[in-house]
Design a protein around this motif. Structure first.
Motif, PDB file in Angstrom:
ATOM      1  N   PHE A  31       3.452 -17.104  -0.017  1.00 34.90           N
ATOM      2  CA  PHE A  31       4.513 -17.933   1.256  1.00 34.90           C
ATOM      3  C   PHE A  31       5.989 -16.325   2.027  1.00 34.90           C
ATOM      4  CE2 PHE A  31       8.365 -20.521   2.162  1.00 34.90           C
ATOM      5  CZ  PHE A  31       7.658 -20.560   4.031  1.00 34.90           C
ATOM      6  N   LEU A  32       6.226 -16.640   0.891  1.00 32.22           N
ATOM      7  CA  LEU A  32       8.244 -15.652   1.043  1.00 32.22           C
ATOM      8  C   LEU A  32       7.581 -14.346   1.230  1.00 32.22           C
ATOM      9  CD1 LEU A  32      10.020 -17.016  -1.912  1.00 32.22           C
ATOM     10  CD2 LEU A  32      10.499 -17.847   0.696  1.00 32.22           C
ATOM     11  N   ALA A  33       6.696 -13.810   1.518  1.00 29.49           N
ATOM     12  CA  ALA A  33       5.724 -12.671   1.653  1.00 29.49           C
ATOM     13  C   ALA A  33       5.898 -12.823   3.064  1.00 29.49           C
ATOM     14  CB  ALA A  33       5.107 -11.378   0.880  1.00 29.49           C
ATOM     15  N   SER A  34       4.917 -13.671   3.574  1.00 32.13           N
ATOM     16  CA  SER A  34       4.486 -14.088   4.643  1.00 32.13           C
ATOM     17  C   SER A  34       4.047 -14.193   5.800  1.00 32.13           C
ATOM     18  CB  SER A  34       3.214 -15.248   4.484  1.00 32.13           C
ATOM     19  OG  SER A  34       3.893 -16.491   4.875  1.00 32.13           O
ATOM     20  N   PRO A  35       3.966 -14.277   6.874  1.00 36.25           N
ATOM     21  CA  PRO A  35       5.007 -14.431   8.022  1.00 36.25           C
ATOM     22  C   PRO A  35       5.300 -15.468   7.702  1.00 36.25           C
ATOM     23  CG  PRO A  35       2.824 -13.145   8.497  1.00 36.25           C
ATOM     24  CD  PRO A  35       2.761 -13.932   7.859  1.00 36.25           C
ATOM     25  N   LEU A  36       4.650 -16.533   7.166  1.00 36.61           N
ATOM     26  CA  LEU A  36       5.047 -18.358   7.651  1.00 36.61           C
ATOM     27  C   LEU A  36       6.359 -18.493   7.150  1.00 36.61           C
ATOM     28  CD1 LEU A  36       2.632 -19.739   5.702  1.00 36.61           C
ATOM     29  CD2 LEU A  36       2.685 -19.703   8.218  1.00 36.61           C
ATOM     30  N   ALA A  37       6.865 -17.160   6.264  1.00 39.96           N
ATOM     31  CA  ALA A  37       9.171 -17.580   6.053  1.00 39.96           C
ATOM     32  C   ALA A  37       9.363 -16.234   6.971  1.00 39.96           C
ATOM     33  CB  ALA A  37       8.814 -17.066   4.676  1.00 39.96           C
ATOM     34  N   SER A  38       8.904 -15.849   7.595  1.00 38.36           N
ATOM     35  CA  SER A  38       9.108 -15.151   8.445  1.00 38.36           C
ATOM     36  C   SER A  38      11.218 -15.266   9.813  1.00 38.36           C
ATOM     37  CB  SER A  38       8.880 -14.879  10.494  1.00 38.36           C
ATOM     38  OG  SER A  38       8.597 -16.329  10.795  1.00 38.36           O
ATOM     39  N   ALA A  39      11.575 -16.747   8.732  1.00 38.14           N
ATOM     40  CA  ALA A  39      13.043 -16.733   9.190  1.00 38.14           C
ATOM     41  C   ALA A  39      13.967 -16.942   7.428  1.00 38.14           C
ATOM     42  CB  ALA A  39      13.337 -18.092  10.188  1.00 38.14           C
ATOM     43  N   ILE A  40      13.072 -16.674   6.915  1.00 37.67           N
ATOM     44  CA  ILE A  40      14.030 -16.699   5.197  1.00 37.67           C
ATOM     45  C   ILE A  40      14.190 -15.687   4.720  1.00 37.67           C
ATOM     46  CG2 ILE A  40      13.288 -17.110   3.669  1.00 37.67           C
ATOM     47  CD1 ILE A  40      11.457 -20.340   4.155  1.00 37.67           C
ATOM     48  N   THR A  41      15.484 -15.260   4.528  1.00 36.82           N
ATOM     49  CA  THR A  41      16.148 -14.074   3.684  1.00 36.82           C
ATOM     50  C   THR A  41      17.361 -14.973   3.141  1.00 36.82           C
ATOM     51  OG1 THR A  41      16.474 -11.885   4.271  1.00 36.82           O
ATOM     52  CG2 THR A  41      17.277 -13.078   5.724  1.00 36.82           C
ATOM     53  N   GLY A  42      17.853 -14.287   2.128  1.00 34.67           N
ATOM     54  CA  GLY A  42      19.120 -14.185   1.367  1.00 34.67           C
ATOM     55  C   GLY A  42      18.656 -15.264   0.276  1.00 34.67           C
ATOM     56  N   ALA A  43      17.495 -15.928   0.111  1.00 34.91           N
ATOM     57  CA  ALA A  43      17.437 -17.505  -0.271  1.00 34.91           C
ATOM     58  C   ALA A  43      17.182 -17.014  -1.443  1.00 34.91           C
ATOM     59  CB  ALA A  43      16.480 -18.006   0.794  1.00 34.91           C
ATOM     60  N   LEU A  44      17.442 -18.321  -2.561  1.00 32.02           N
ATOM     61  CA  LEU A  44      17.113 -18.853  -3.940  1.00 32.02           C
ATOM     62  C   LEU A  44      15.668 -19.803  -3.758  1.00 32.02           C
ATOM     63  CD1 LEU A  44      19.515 -19.263  -7.008  1.00 32.02           C
ATOM     64  CD2 LEU A  44      17.530 -20.471  -6.153  1.00 32.02           C
ATOM     65  N   ILE A  45      14.928 -19.925  -4.056  1.00 34.10           N
ATOM     66  CA  ILE A  45      13.978 -21.067  -3.777  1.00 34.10           C
ATOM     67  C   ILE A  45      13.318 -21.439  -5.091  1.00 34.10           C
ATOM     68  CG2 ILE A  45      11.566 -21.627  -2.795  1.00 34.10           C
ATOM     69  CD1 ILE A  45      13.184 -20.706  -0.558  1.00 34.10           C
ATOM     70  N   TYR A  46      13.113 -22.924  -5.898  1.00 31.94           N
ATOM     71  CA  TYR A  46      13.320 -23.315  -6.768  1.00 31.94           C
ATOM     72  C   TYR A  46      11.911 -23.299  -7.309  1.00 31.94           C
ATOM     73  CZ  TYR A  46      18.772 -23.646  -7.885  1.00 31.94           C
ATOM     74  OH  TYR A  46      19.431 -23.492  -8.006  1.00 31.94           O
ATOM     75  N   VAL A  47      11.368 -22.186  -8.103  1.00 30.30           N
ATOM     76  CA  VAL A  47       9.504 -23.570  -8.280  1.00 30.30           C
ATOM     77  C   VAL A  47       9.604 -23.643 -10.236  1.00 30.30           C
ATOM     78  CG1 VAL A  47       7.351 -22.576  -8.387  1.00 30.30           C
ATOM     79  CG2 VAL A  47       9.175 -21.370  -6.670  1.00 30.30           C
ATOM     80  N   ASP A  48      10.075 -24.667 -10.151  1.00 32.30           N
ATOM     81  CA  ASP A  48      10.498 -24.915 -11.239  1.00 32.30           C
ATOM     82  C   ASP A  48      10.256 -26.998 -11.537  1.00 32.30           C
ATOM     83  OD1 ASP A  48      12.565 -26.354 -10.068  1.00 32.30           O
ATOM     84  OD2 ASP A  48      14.594 -25.889 -10.765  1.00 32.30           O
ATOM     85  N   ASN A  49       9.693 -27.618 -10.704  1.00 28.87           N
ATOM     86  CA  ASN A  49       8.784 -28.623 -11.082  1.00 28.87           C
ATOM     87  C   ASN A  49      10.786 -29.979 -10.376  1.00 28.87           C
ATOM     88  OD1 ASN A  49       6.132 -29.006 -11.917  1.00 28.87           O
ATOM     89  ND2 ASN A  49       6.546 -28.195 -14.054  1.00 28.87           N
TER      90      ASN A  49
END
Ligand code: NAD
Length: 282
Positions: free
Chosen positions: A255-273
């Motif tokens: 997702f982060l590598a795709s154009p769906l995330a085109s405005a997301i940068t400098g972010a920390l995304i938790y994937v931890d339930n």
């Protein structure tokens, strides 16, 4: 046109790097991987023998495996004892600068850069018992390795591309057992994610994000020694009571590598339930 990804830190099918490669391949990306030199022979042999086919290895084509040691930027950095080391003898051109040059020669450019590697020789020691050498080694292998990779790959990354690393919540909360300066190394990686997002965004239109992943029984995590405890702690205490699968991290990376995330940068995304959101154990 399909995208091309370089994923540093894949040496078996148990870790986050493999799962990210799988998700990116499923989304149509061409996969190149960087494998730590001492782990290269076993990884390539296992690939050839179809050892990973059960974890959908047959569904994922790895176009090329590059030997890599991300603690060395160029040949001048490599000390004599490493040059003479048996485990490095069969491979060549594995410093960060040389790998970036090879990828440029072989493929011209990439769109996605993934850093899925870490190493802390004294990880089992509490911070108060960690030597200067061990601490600096953790930061070199786990934090500066990312600065170096991005620095050397940025010139061959297509504008609109994306870069992703993996971090752990021990950077911001106390996780006893995650020692040797590894918590410090992850804090550096997370801070660098912001500064690099600015620099790579302004200069090359590249997005830079990091995934703070929950516990997974990878090879690296087993070496720390407390991973089973962390997995059961998460199961008992997280909002979502299920085992975290590496594929869930892989899919977030896709997702982060795709154009769906085109405005997301400098972010920390938790994937931890959701464990990060808890204030107390229950
Ligand atoms: P892993 O063992 O699959 O991956 C680590 C990889 O780093 C290995 O392939 C190893 O060969 C490679 N490596 C070590 N030193 C290197 C060097 N100098 N040059 C090149 N490669 C080198 O384990 P993993 O747990 O999937 O780790 C991937 C990333 O995920 C790491 O950044 C780790 O800190 C992070 N992470 C892991 C967990 C977890 O619980 N497993 C949780 C949060 C974050």
């Amino acid at each position: 046109k399909g995208k091309r990804a370089f994923i540093a830190g894949v040496a078996d099918d148990n870790g986050y790097g493999w799962a990210i490669a799988k998700s990116l391949a499923a989304a149509g990306a061409e996969i190149l991987v960087g494998t730590w030199v001492p782990a290269l022979n076993i990884f390539e042999m296992s690939l050839r023998r179809g050892k990973f086919d059960a974890s959908h290895g047959t569904l994922m084509e790895i176009t090329k495996v590059y030997p890599l040691d991300a603690v060395f930027d160029n040949p001048e950095d490599v000390p004599e004892d490493i040059k003479a080391n048996k485990r490095y003898a069969g491979a060549s051109n594995w410093t960060v600068q040389e790998v970036a040059e090879l990828v440029k020669k072989d493929f011209g450019s990439i769109d996605i850069l993934v850093h899925s590697l870490a190493n802390g020789p004294e990880v089992t020691k509490p911070l108060l018992e960690t030597s200067r050498k061990g601490y600096l080694a953790a930061v070199s292998a786990s934090s500066y390795s990312y600065v170096s990779l991005l620095k050397h790959f940025l010139p061959i990354m297509n504008p609109g591309g994306s870069s992703i690393s993996l971090t752990y919540i021990a950077s911001e909360r106390i996780i006893p057992g995650y020692g040797g300066g590894m918590s410090s190394a992850k804090a550096a990686l997370e801070s660098d994610t912001k500064v690099l997002a600015f620099e790579a965004g302004r200069k090359h239109k590249i997005r830079v994000n990091t995934i703070s992943a929950g516990p997974l029984g990878s090879r690296a995590a087993k070496a720390i020694g407390f991973i089973d405890t962390m997995i059961s702690y998460s199961f008992a205490n997280a909002p979502l009571q299920k085992e975290l699968s590496a594929d869930e991290v892989g899919n977030t990376a896709a997702f982060l590598a795709s154009p769906l995330a085109s405005a997301i940068t400098g972010a920390l995304i938790y994937v931890d339930n959701g464990l990060n959101a808890m204030g107390v154990g229950v």
